[in-house]
Design an enzyme around this catalytic site. Structure first.
Site, PDB file in Angstrom:
ATOM      1  N   HIS A 181      67.194  66.302   6.554  1.00 46.95           N
ATOM      2  CA  HIS A 181      68.186  66.130   7.623  1.00 46.95           C
ATOM      3  C   HIS A 181      69.079  64.908   7.454  1.00 46.95           C
ATOM      4  O   HIS A 181      69.962  64.655   8.274  1.00 46.95           O
ATOM      5  CB  HIS A 181      67.512  66.127   9.007  1.00 46.95           C
ATOM      6  CG  HIS A 181      66.704  64.909   9.316  1.00 46.95           C
ATOM      7  ND1 HIS A 181      67.122  63.984  10.254  1.00 46.95           N
ATOM      8  CD2 HIS A 181      65.525  64.485   8.856  1.00 46.95           C
ATOM      9  CE1 HIS A 181      66.191  63.033  10.345  1.00 46.95           C
ATOM     10  NE2 HIS A 181      65.219  63.323   9.509  1.00 46.95           N
ATOM     11  N   CYS A 234      66.505  45.440  23.920  1.00 51.52           N
ATOM     12  CA  CYS A 234      65.974  44.655  25.043  1.00 51.52           C
ATOM     13  C   CYS A 234      64.827  45.419  25.676  1.00 51.52           C
ATOM     14  O   CYS A 234      64.930  46.608  25.942  1.00 51.52           O
ATOM     15  CB  CYS A 234      67.039  44.503  26.113  1.00 51.52           C
ATOM     16  SG  CYS A 234      68.172  43.215  25.731  1.00 51.52           S
TER      17      CYS A 234
HETATM   18  N1  PLP Z   1      62.124  56.937   5.392  1.00 53.54           N
HETATM   19  C1  PLP Z   1      63.346  56.451   5.647  1.00 53.54           C
HETATM   20  C2  PLP Z   1      63.924  55.416   4.749  1.00 53.54           C
HETATM   21  C3  PLP Z   1      64.061  56.907   6.749  1.00 53.54           C
HETATM   22  O1  PLP Z   1      65.264  56.416   7.008  1.00 53.54           O
HETATM   23  C4  PLP Z   1      63.484  57.885   7.576  1.00 53.54           C
HETATM   24  C5  PLP Z   1      64.193  58.347   8.788  1.00 53.54           C
HETATM   25  O2  PLP Z   1      64.992  57.649   9.366  1.00 53.54           O
HETATM   26  C6  PLP Z   1      62.214  58.358   7.272  1.00 53.54           C
HETATM   27  C7  PLP Z   1      61.564  57.865   6.161  1.00 53.54           C
HETATM   28  C8  PLP Z   1      61.515  59.378   8.125  1.00 53.54           C
HETATM   29  O3  PLP Z   1      62.188  60.584   8.080  1.00 53.54           O
HETATM   30  P1  PLP Z   1      61.642  61.830   8.931  1.00 53.54           P
HETATM   31  O4  PLP Z   1      61.681  61.379  10.363  1.00 53.54           O
HETATM   32  O5  PLP Z   1      62.582  62.915   8.640  1.00 53.54           O
HETATM   33  O6  PLP Z   1      60.271  62.100   8.505  1.00 53.54           O
END
Ligand code: PLP
Length: 381
Positions: free
Chosen positions: A200, A324
């Site tokens: 995604h 916050c």
């Molecule tokens: N790792 C990194 C660097 C991410 O930015 C994210 C999501 O923001 C994830 C892992 C986790 O992704 P997911 O929520 O699709 O498992």
């Protein structure tokens, strides 16, 4: 009537499903509904699509199709590597202080089985020093995991350098959830054993990810059952979502260079808009190699929550770098690790754009941001 165009500047949180991706996956939710394990034409059609999707994912990162395993998200891929290589026994794990919770939390969970984790610090640009990573790898270090690109500030870590220095007997994993589809990623050049992909973040739906496992290595089953995904993750395959991830990888491969350049240019335009606001700010990780679509900005002495709220009212979506709570203000662990001065950390907003973002959107963002910022009374950190 509200005819203000919504401006989505939060692509690092998630991206919309691209039209081409949706068109590719749709038939596998309707008429092409077969189970890839079935021995008739419905099943074979689904199996063929699944394997083609695997090849498409592999081709974006210079892997072989049999090195790609579909998962449900980046979090799952990361957990599979940590639990699979570190096991439920004593051992040592080395990672960075700026990883996503999808690395830090499984590491914490493994502590109860005797895992010792070393968090390598970062400099003011959010980068680990490869020498420090190697130094942290004392005897018994089974796994090193260093993210390819940081989700908050976009800093791209020197993973290739780390792999070139790492001795035998220690696996190297990279969480590339934010990198794949945004910058060229070549698992062979990077010298990785494992790598995580999140659908995604590159215009596939939420609920699909992938794990690269270098040929010759294996992980214990993550789910036991019918033996799908070559025994690693049992459960009937999510064919439609795998097809979507494959299509998203093709899309990214198609115009990666062009889109990277275009998105970098949008960043330069955004900086010019920020300069024109006349409010003191810093660009975090400004001297690090960075993702083309991400800028984390610290507005001096402004509370991030108020900026996010003001922008939300102006129909602009962004993410705060500090939040916050009833009794205190929490600065993200990434900004903490970078030792960002408090007066800038408290006013940090992550702006992340994508395929559909135009130069006009960035100018309009500058306008709306200006109005919001002028309406907030500065605080003393
Ligand atoms: N790792 C990194 C660097 C991410 O930015 C994210 C999501 O923001 C994830 C892992 C986790 O992704 P997911 O929520 O699709 O498992």
């Amino acid at each position: 009537m509200n005819d203000v165009k919504p401006l989505y500047f939060d692509h690092n949180a998630t991206t919309p499903v691209h039209d081409k991706v949706f068109r590719a996956m749709r038939p596998f939710l309707t008429e092409k509904f077969g189970n890839p394990g079935s021995p008739h034409h419905w099943g074979l059609e689904a199996r063929e699509a699944l394997e083609e999707a695997r090849a498409n994912v592999a081709s974006l990162i210079n892997a072989d199709p049999e090195e790609i395993f579909f998962t449900s998200c980046a979090t799952e891929s990361n957990n599979m590597v940590l639990f699979g290589t570190l096991g439920l026994s004593e051992g040592r794990f080395v990672t960075s202080a700026v990883e996503h919770p999808a690395i830090l939390e499984p590491a914490k969970a493994l502590r109860r089985y005797g895992l010792e984790t070393t968090l390598v610090p970062v400099d003011e640009n959010g980068l680990v020093d490869p020498e420090e990573v190697i130094k942290a790898c004392r005897r018994g270090t089974k796994l090193v995991s260093i993210m390819l690109a940081n989700n908050e500030v976009g800093a791209i870590q020197p993973v290739q350098r780390i792999s070139s220095m790492l001795g035998p007997g220690t696996f190297l994993h990279s969480d590339a959830a934010q990198a794949v589809g945004k910058i060229p990623v070549d698992v062979k050049e990077l010298g990785l054993d494992f790598m995580t992909i999140a659908g995604h973040k590159l215009y596939a739906p939420k609920g699909v990810g992938a794990l690269y496992v270098r040929k010759g290595l294996s992980l214990p089953p993550h789910l036991y059952g019918g033996g799908q995904e070559y025994g690693l993750k049992s459960g009937t395959e999510n064919v439609a979502f795998a097809v979507a991830l494959g299509a998203a990888c093709l899309l990214a491969k198609d115009d990666l260079e062009e889109e990277t350049r275009r998105q970098r240019d949008l960043g330069l335009l955004f900086l010019a808009e920020l300069d024109a606001l006349g409010h003191d700010y810093i660009l975090h990780a400004q001297n690090a190699p960075r993702l083309p679509n991400t800028m984390s900005i610290g507005f001096r002495n402004l509370p991030a929550d108020r900026i996010v709220e003001g922008l939300a009212l102006a129909d602009v979506g962004v993410s705060p770098g500090a939040a916050c709570h009833s009794t205190d203000v929490r600065i993200s662990h990434v900004l903490e690790a970078m030792e960002v001065p408090r007066e800038y950390a408290l006013g940090t907003i992550r702006f992340s754009w994508g395929r559909s973002t135009t130069a006009e959107d960035v100018r309009e963002l500058g306008e709306r941001l200006g109005r919001v910022i002028r309406g907030i009374r500065p605080v003393r950190g």
